[in-house]
Every structure is written in C-alpha cells, then in structure tokens.
Design an enzyme around this catalytic site. Structure first.
Site, PDB file in Angstrom:
ATOM      1  CB  SER A 124      -0.892  -0.015   1.257  1.00 23.13           C
ATOM      2  OG  SER A 124      -1.456   1.251   1.475  1.00 23.13           O
ATOM      3  CE1 TYR A 148      -3.136  -0.333   5.071  1.00 26.37           C
ATOM      4  CE2 TYR A 148      -3.776  -2.615   5.468  1.00 26.37           C
ATOM      5  CZ  TYR A 148      -3.477  -1.580   4.582  1.00 26.37           C
ATOM      6  OH  TYR A 148      -3.500  -1.793   3.234  1.00 26.37           O
ATOM      7  CE  LYS A 152      -1.399  -4.449   3.208  1.00 25.04           C
ATOM      8  NZ  LYS A 152      -1.723  -5.727   2.554  1.00 25.04           N
TER       9      LYS A 152
HETATM   10  C1  WQD Z   1      -9.311   9.682   1.278  1.00 26.16           C
HETATM   11  C2  WQD Z   1      -9.515  11.174   1.539  1.00 26.16           C
HETATM   12  C3  WQD Z   1      -9.821  11.700   3.857  1.00 26.16           C
HETATM   13  C4  WQD Z   1     -13.657   9.585   4.256  1.00 26.16           C
HETATM   14  C5  WQD Z   1      -6.784   4.631   3.169  1.00 26.16           C
HETATM   15  C6  WQD Z   1      -5.712   3.793   3.786  1.00 26.16           C
HETATM   16  C7  WQD Z   1      -4.830   3.214   2.705  1.00 26.16           C
HETATM   17  C8  WQD Z   1      -5.664   2.500   1.677  1.00 26.16           C
HETATM   18  C9  WQD Z   1      -6.754   3.395   1.128  1.00 26.16           C
HETATM   19  C10 WQD Z   1      -5.581   0.152   2.152  1.00 26.16           C
HETATM   20  C11 WQD Z   1      -8.759  11.679   2.761  1.00 26.16           C
HETATM   21  C12 WQD Z   1     -11.083  12.016   3.055  1.00 26.16           C
HETATM   22  C13 WQD Z   1     -12.471  10.109   3.753  1.00 26.16           C
HETATM   23  C14 WQD Z   1     -14.704  10.458   4.651  1.00 26.16           C
HETATM   24  C15 WQD Z   1     -13.327  12.344   4.021  1.00 26.16           C
HETATM   25  N1  WQD Z   1      -6.226   1.322   2.232  1.00 26.16           N
HETATM   26  N2  WQD Z   1     -12.322  11.470   3.633  1.00 26.16           N
HETATM   27  N3  WQD Z   1     -14.499  11.821   4.518  1.00 26.16           N
HETATM   28  O1  WQD Z   1      -6.979   7.588   4.006  1.00 26.16           O
HETATM   29  O2  WQD Z   1      -6.147   8.001   1.613  1.00 26.16           O
HETATM   30  O3  WQD Z   1      -6.194   5.704   2.499  1.00 26.16           O
HETATM   31  O4  WQD Z   1      -7.528   3.866   2.248  1.00 26.16           O
HETATM   32  O5  WQD Z   1      -4.521  -0.064   1.619  1.00 26.16           O
HETATM   33  O6  WQD Z   1      -3.940   2.314   3.316  1.00 26.16           O
HETATM   34  O7  WQD Z   1      -4.904   4.632   4.584  1.00 26.16           O
HETATM   35  O8  WQD Z   1      -8.330   6.840   1.988  1.00 26.16           O
HETATM   36  O9  WQD Z   1     -10.711   7.009   1.428  1.00 26.16           O
HETATM   37  O10 WQD Z   1     -10.032   6.951   3.885  1.00 26.16           O
HETATM   38  O11 WQD Z   1      -9.567   8.999   2.516  1.00 26.16           O
HETATM   39  O12 WQD Z   1     -13.170  13.582   3.924  1.00 26.16           O
HETATM   40  O13 WQD Z   1     -15.799  10.048   5.119  1.00 26.16           O
HETATM   41  O14 WQD Z   1     -10.888  11.415   1.805  1.00 26.16           O
HETATM   42  O15 WQD Z   1      -9.564  12.718   4.824  1.00 26.16           O
HETATM   43  O16 WQD Z   1      -8.332  13.004   2.504  1.00 26.16           O
HETATM   44  P1  WQD Z   1      -6.868   7.154   2.592  1.00 26.16           P
HETATM   45  P2  WQD Z   1      -9.730   7.396   2.492  1.00 26.16           P
END
Ligand code: WQD
Length: 333
Positions: A124, A148, A152
């Site tokens: 990841s 998590y 990885k």
């Molecule tokens: C994306 C953006 C949030 C939800 C995570 C894991 C990573 C991978 C992918 C496994 C950020 C914003 C999110 C919400 C929001 N998983 N957001 N409101 O954090 O980039 O990555 O998922 O491998 O390891 O860390 O993805 O979709 O959670 O967030 O504003 O309800 O959307 O702050 O900027 P992230 P995400």
C-alpha cells in the site's frame, strides 16, 4: 498449473480473479470470508463462466495452507488476505500483527515447503507515510503511522530477506494508491462492513440515502481546495496491473516494488463532484475537523510500472465514479 489468490473473494481480489480467468489462468481462491461473502463466487462465475476452486480457510491455519498446496499444482501466489482498516488497526494492533504478519509468514513458509517461490504481494502507498515531495517514486523513504501500514512495511522487509536467503524467489511488491470503482457488469464491487472509513464507499451511501451527508475531514490542507488529495485508481486498472505483475514474476527472479496509481490526484470535493455527476444526485457535505493521521496530498509516479510492466491506468475519475455507482446503487442494506 494454478494461481492461488489469497483474499480472492475480497474487493481487489475478486476483480483480479476475473482478469486472471480472462487471461486463461487456472485460479484457486483461499478466503476466510471475514471481510467478504461467498456470493462473490457466484458473481465471478456469472462474469467468466468459470467457478474457481474455493477453500474457506485462514492463513493462520498452516495445515489448511498445506492442504491447498498438496491438492493443487500452484505455480504462483497473489497474496491479498489481510485486515485493512487503518482505524481498527490502531485499536487492535495485536489482531493486525497476528493476521497480517504471522498469517503471511505461514503462507511464505508453506510456499517454500512446496517449492512455490513466485509471489505478488498486496502492499500500500501507506508505507510512504507523509511524502516530502510528489509524485511519489518507489525509492522514496518509507515510514508508517499506524499498525496496518506497519504490517505492510514488515511484509516488504520479510520478503526482501527471503529473497536474500534464496535467490530462486520472484517477488513483486505492489503499492496501491486509492482503489475505487467496480467491474462494468455491476456484479462485483466494494461492500464495506459497517460505517465506511474510505471516501467513495461513504459518498455512495449518501447517494443511496443510507447516510445523511458526507463528513469532509478538514479543508485547511495546503491543497487545491483545502481538502485531502489522493490518487484514486479504478479497481479494474489495479487488477490488470496484477496480471502484468504475475506475468513478469513468472519469467524473472528478484524483488521489485511497483506503484499502482494513475499519477493524478483528486481532492475530496472534486471526487464528490464527480460522484454527483455519476449518480445524478446531490451529495450534501459538512466540513469537519481533520481525521488524525491524514496527510494532505498523495499521488504516484507511474514511470516504473510502465517501463517495467508495460502497464498504465486507463480509466479516469468519471468512469471510476460511474462504475462505482453502477454497483453501489444495487446494494440494499
Ligand atoms: C481519502 C480522503 C480523507 C472519508 C486509506 C488507507 C490506505 C488504503 C486506502 C488500504 C482523505 C477524506 C475520507 C470520509 C473524508 N487502504 N475522507 N471523509 O486515508 O487516503 O487511504 O484507504 O490499503 O492504506 O490509509 O483513503 O478514502 O479513507 O480517505 O473527507 O468520510 O478522503 O480525509 O483526505 P486514505 P480514504
């Protein structure tokens, strides 16, 4: 000869199984169904007319792993099986280290016992931590901020050490950015358990009326509109990247780390807008405080994926949202 896909009924695993079958690979799936359901097998069969051999098993069960390798001629493994919720990993580190590290070690040990030394590992972009510059290249410094991500990183280190101990291994470490979207049939896609942590599954639940509004975690980042920017990649593009990786691994020895992203970053509000266009509904939102640990911006340098594997993402954000909605709109809770 078959490809064993651990976690093969999961979101990314199931899409990869479909593309492997299309490439005429024989596929065997291992999954404990912790974060997926058995109906996905029916959907894979509907899409491909092939029902892959399935073992309901846990990578923590070495005897179950040995049974799979003794009953099938496995030539390579694509290893997805693992827990993947960042927040949950902070609350339950032992569960994550046991499943994602001890479980993986079991798999690598049994692979070695059966002389199967070709592996594609699901890593990841989270291993890059908060990058000092962008776009992110594979040789950037690695650091993690949650258990998590650390599982990885530990797996990457373990796999490098395995190769040093035995140069007959061929290992592809694929670092995913933000997988979203769904298969064009609308039959398989992302079905999160409980309240989605990730952005697009949450937006989809606002669109279906299950959630009232999108909570935007902070709009004071140094980005195009203050909200977090990520490299969203269509899950089918990601699956196709695995086909290229397994084909490369079957003809080369060594360890390669490869970013699987599009090289483009989109903000939370830009994704919300694209999803509104895709579903034809308004997605109300409220700006909230930042989520602990969130970084401002993250997107991939995709040069190595193209030069080494001849792979490049094809789908843009609009198609990711259209295909995602085409699947999510049918999920009745
Ligand atoms: C994306 C953006 C949030 C939800 C995570 C894991 C990573 C991978 C992918 C496994 C950020 C914003 C999110 C919400 C929001 N998983 N957001 N409101 O954090 O980039 O990555 O998922 O491998 O390891 O860390 O993805 O979709 O959670 O967030 O504003 O309800 O959307 O702050 O900027 P992230 P995400």
């Amino acid at each position: 000869m078959a490809i064993l896909v651990t976690g093969g009924t999961g979101f990314i695993g199931s899409h990869t199984v479909v593309e492997l079958i299309k490439e005429n690979f024989e596929v065997v799936i291992l999954d404990n169904l912790y974060n997926s359901n058995i109906e996905v097998l029916d959907k894979i069969e509907t899409i491909t007319n092939i029902r892959p051999k399935f073992y309901k098993a846990d990578i923590l069960d070495k005897e179950a792993l040995r049974k799979i390798f003794s009953e099938n001629k496995i030539e390579a493994v694509i290893h997805y099986a693992g827990y993947k919720a960042v927040g949950e990993s902070v609350e339950k580190p032992i569960l994550y280290y046991e499943n994602n590290v001890t479980g993986s070690l079991n798999l690598y040990e049994v692979m070695s016992e059966f002389n199967v030394k070709t592996l594609v590992f699901s890593s990841s972009a989270t291993v890059y931590g908060d990058p000092a510059k962008l776009p992110i290249k594979e040789d950037f410094p690695l650091s993690t901020t949650n258990p998590y991500g650390t599982t990885k990183l530990f797996n990457e280190r373990i796999l490098e050490d395995i190769y040093v101990s035995d140069n007959n291994w061929s290992i592809m470490i694929l670092r995913y950015f933000n997988p979203i979207g769904a298969h064009k049939s609308g039959l398989i896609g992302e079905t999160p358990n409980g309240i989605p942590n990730n952005l697009v599954p949450y937006i989809a639940q606002v669109a279906t009326g299950e959630r009232e509004f999108l909570r935007v975690w902070g709009n004071d980042f140094n980005t195009v509109d203050g909200t977090g920017v990520r490299d969203y990649i269509h899950v089918v593009d990601l699956a196709l990247g695995h086909i290229k990786a397994i084909q490369y691994a079957l003809s080369h020895k060594g360890v390669e780390k490869v970013n699987l992203g599009t090289g483009n970053g989109y903000s939370v509000l830009q994704v919300r807008e694209a999803f509104e266009k895709a579903c034809g509904k308004k997605i109300p939102y409220k700006i909230m405080d930042r989520r602990p640990g969130d970084i401002a911006e993250c997107y991939a340098d995709t040069t190595k994926a193209y030069e080494l594997l001849g792979w490049k993402a094809k789908f843009g954000i609009d198609e990711m949202c259209q295909d995602g909605w085409n699947f999510s709109k049918n999920i009745i809770k």
